[in-house]
Design an enzyme around this catalytic site. Structure first.
Site, short mmCIF file in Angstrom:
data_model
loop_
_atom_site.label_atom_id
_atom_site.label_comp_id
_atom_site.label_asym_id
_atom_site.label_seq_id
_atom_site.Cartn_x
_atom_site.Cartn_y
_atom_site.Cartn_z
N ASP A 191 51.74 -19.08 -13.29
CA ASP A 191 52.83 -18.12 -13.09
C ASP A 191 54.18 -18.82 -12.95
O ASP A 191 54.30 -19.86 -12.29
CB ASP A 191 52.53 -17.35 -11.79
CG ASP A 191 53.46 -16.19 -11.55
OD1 ASP A 191 53.49 -15.29 -12.39
OD2 ASP A 191 54.17 -16.19 -10.52
N GLU A 196 53.46 -19.36 -18.09
CA GLU A 196 54.51 -18.36 -18.29
C GLU A 196 55.86 -19.08 -18.24
O GLU A 196 56.34 -19.46 -17.18
CB GLU A 196 54.45 -17.31 -17.17
CG GLU A 196 55.44 -16.19 -17.38
CD GLU A 196 55.72 -15.38 -16.12
OE1 GLU A 196 56.15 -14.22 -16.26
OE2 GLU A 196 55.54 -15.89 -15.00
C1 NOJ Z 1 55.54 -13.36 -13.10
C2 NOJ Z 1 54.50 -12.30 -13.04
O1 NOJ Z 1 54.10 -11.97 -14.34
C3 NOJ Z 1 55.12 -11.13 -12.30
O2 NOJ Z 1 54.28 -10.01 -12.34
C4 NOJ Z 1 55.44 -11.54 -10.90
O3 NOJ Z 1 56.14 -10.51 -10.24
C5 NOJ Z 1 56.30 -12.81 -10.88
N1 NOJ Z 1 55.84 -13.81 -11.79
C6 NOJ Z 1 56.31 -13.41 -9.50
O4 NOJ Z 1 55.07 -14.00 -9.23
#
Ligand code: NOJ
Length: 563
Positions: A205, A253
């Site tokens: 993440d 991500e």
């Molecule tokens: C990215 C995630 O996809 C999202 O859903 C989340 O709110 C943020 N990171 C914080 O962890």
């Protein structure tokens, strides 16, 4: 082409499916999805043809950010089950030939995590340095928060010690001090734990935030001057703990332009993230669909970095669990997409995206939907589906923020869409109502309907899996006269495919030349009956209906694959 290679770097032609245990299937009738329910549905997922599940966070959490606010990285939220249930789920899933990756949140924790509770208790706490603090008054950082509708900056003053802590996301999600070797070690131990439990890797993440300048500038005493060392260390750890053809992956991500993503792969060394989502191409696909002009997609694909090691891979997607973020586009482009796919303010979020699922964006047009998913699978890379996409679920705009796209999975036309036997008031979120409700959109009906989106996506999964050209190959844009058509060719070790997508509702005849092939070469359609041959000019003309799409394999005598 050597089929054996596709089993080594397994993720290069995987089909990934993202789901949240909480909203998938409730087996014990308490209203909340659970591992026992999910395990019941592994056969459905196997039939669909997905080969890797990505589980959103299932850890104990106050769930003020849908579980991305983790309170215990080793735990399982008791509402979903326990470690025993997780192990059974992983065993069944592996037995069906499907791998499992889980969300790993390396940038922050919940403010209820014991580390933060201790850290904020005193400036002398041994955990103080697990987070990032500043004693002075922070400047205006309102342009840096990820949630501008809720937060006015990335620093919040903590009452007890009077200092400010860093949080790029919600104030209840303090950023970890990733410069601290103890934090890095703690994250590695978490990875080690879940690998031992049997997972096949991680969706990592918010990666760039975990290597952010605020952390580094303030933590010079840790001599953390090369932030990417951290990512390199995590990958190194992963390789030590899992190798061979079952090697674990890190799917990161990193919502940045292509040129900035190179560093997160580890450049020439390829020693950081195994995979990254292609956010730019995702956003350009929506721009192209809005304009009915395929050129933005071609442009995005051409701008992908070349020369990356073969072990690196892009993950492609249409929609995910967040808003459809359009932050890599310019304001005019974003406005075009808003006008085409989400004109009402309630459909938009954070001024940068749409909190919608795809089918309502295209007014449920089945031809356009089928074309869009064909395009997803035909793009170079590994496709990622979000649960419910395969049956054409819609969003529920009466819910707040991103919850609109996170409603319970619609299994049947029965109560609660077959998701749970509990009273509707006990569900984590209501089931969608209206034309996309379970009485109209559900998996049970779609299984019996030969023309359903579910059957279409099942076929795409199968053809994609037997076409490693798509996941492994190099891409060429084929010159042809229609701007509404994306014509591309994927080539891998002598095998190739021609992929045609018409982004407009008007039929079109696409003529193109494949000059490296000889007269008479056969192009076999993989999605419908039919084939054609190149003429003396090595040309072919293919009919595409409105929103038509064709996958044509260039037939070679020595290719043993069934066509
Ligand atoms: C990215 C995630 O996809 C999202 O859903 C989340 O709110 C943020 N990171 C914080 O962890």
């Amino acid at each position: 082409m050597r089929i054996a290679d596709t089993a080594d770097l397994w993720y290069k032609n995987a089909v990934v499916y993202c789901l949240d245990v909480e909203t998938f299937l409730d087996a014990d009738g308490d209203g909340v999805g659970d591992f026992a329910g999910l395990t019941q549905r592994v056969d459905y997922l196997a039939e669909l043809g997905v080969t890797c599940l990505w589980l959103m966070p299932f850890y104990p959490s106050p769930r003020r950010d849908d579980g991305y606010d983790v309170q215990d990285m080793y735990g399982v939220d008791p509402r979903y089950g326990d470690h025993g249930d997780v192990v059974e789920f992983i065993r069944v899933t592996h037995d069906r030939g499907i791998r499992v990756i889980i969300d790993l949140v390396i940038n922050h924790t919940s403010d209820r995590h014991p580390w933060f509770r201790r850290a904020r208790s005193s400036k002398d706490s041994p955990y103080r340095d697990f987070y990032v603090w500043r004693a002075d008054t922070p400047p205006d950082t309102s342009d840096q928060t990820m949630f501008p509708d809720v937060e006015d900056g990335i620093w919040t003053r903590d009452e007890k010690t009077g200092e400010h802590y860093l949080h790029h996301f919600f104030r209840h999600q303090p950023d970890l001090n990733t410069a601290n070797p103890q934090v890095r070690e703690a994250i590695e131990r978490t990875m080690g734990f879940w690998l031992q439990m049997g997972v096949d890797g991680f969706r990592v993440d918010a990666v760039p935030f975990a290597l952010n300048e605020n952390t580094i500038d303030l933590q010079q005493h840790h001599a953390f001057d090369e932030p990417h060392d951290y990512l390199r260390a995590l990958r190194g750890f992963l390789q030590r703990r899992s190798s061979g053809n079952g090697a674990g992956i890190m799917l990161g991500e990193v919502n940045l332009p292509h040129e900035e993503q190179v560093e997160f792969f580890g450049g020439d060394g390829g020693d950081q993230l195994t995979m990254q989502f292609d956010f730019l191409t995702n956003q350009k696909v929506f721009l192209a669909m809005a304009r009915q002009d395929a050129r933005p997609i071609a442009e995005a694909l051409r701008s992908r970095p070349t020369g990356l090691p073969e072990t690196c891979q892009y993950a492609t997607f249409l929609r995910n669990h967040d808003e459809l973020t359009l932050d890599l586009l310019d304001t005019d482009e974003r406005e075009e997409i808003f006008a085409a796919f989400g004109p009402a303010e309630e459909m938009q979020l954070f001024g940068r995206g749409l909190r919608r699922r795809l089918p309502p964006m295209v007014d449920g047009d089945p031809r356009r939907l089928k074309m869009a998913y064909s395009l997803l699978f035909a793009l170079p890379g590994t496709p990622v589906l979000f649960y419910g996409e395969e049956i054409g679920m819609g969003e529920e705009l009466s819910l707040e923020g991103r919850a609109a796209v996170r409603t319970p999975m619609q299994w049947s036309a029965e109560k609660n869409g077959g998701f749970s036997a509990a009273r509707p008031s006990r569900l984590p979120r209501p089931v969608v109502e209206g034309p996309y409700g379970p009485e109209h959109v559900n998996a049970a009906d779609a299984r019996r309907d030969a023309g359903s989106l579910l059957q279409h996506i099942t076929r795409l999964c199968q053809r994609y899996r037997e076409s490693p050209e798509l996941g492994w190959g190099t891409m060429e844009i084929i010159e042809q006269p229609h701007q509404q058509v994306l014509a591309h060719r994927m080539v891998w070790r002598g095998s190739s495919m021609v992929l045609l997508h018409n982004l407009s509702p008007e039929p079109v005849v696409v003529g193109f030349e494949l000059e490296d092939l000889s007269e008479g070469t056969e192009l076999v359609d993989l999605l419908q009956p039919g084939a054609c041959r190149l003429d003396a000019g090595r040309r072919s003309e293919i009919d595409l209906e409105g929103y038509g799409h064709r996958w044509l394999r260039v037939r070679r005598q020595e290719d043993p694959r069934l066509v």
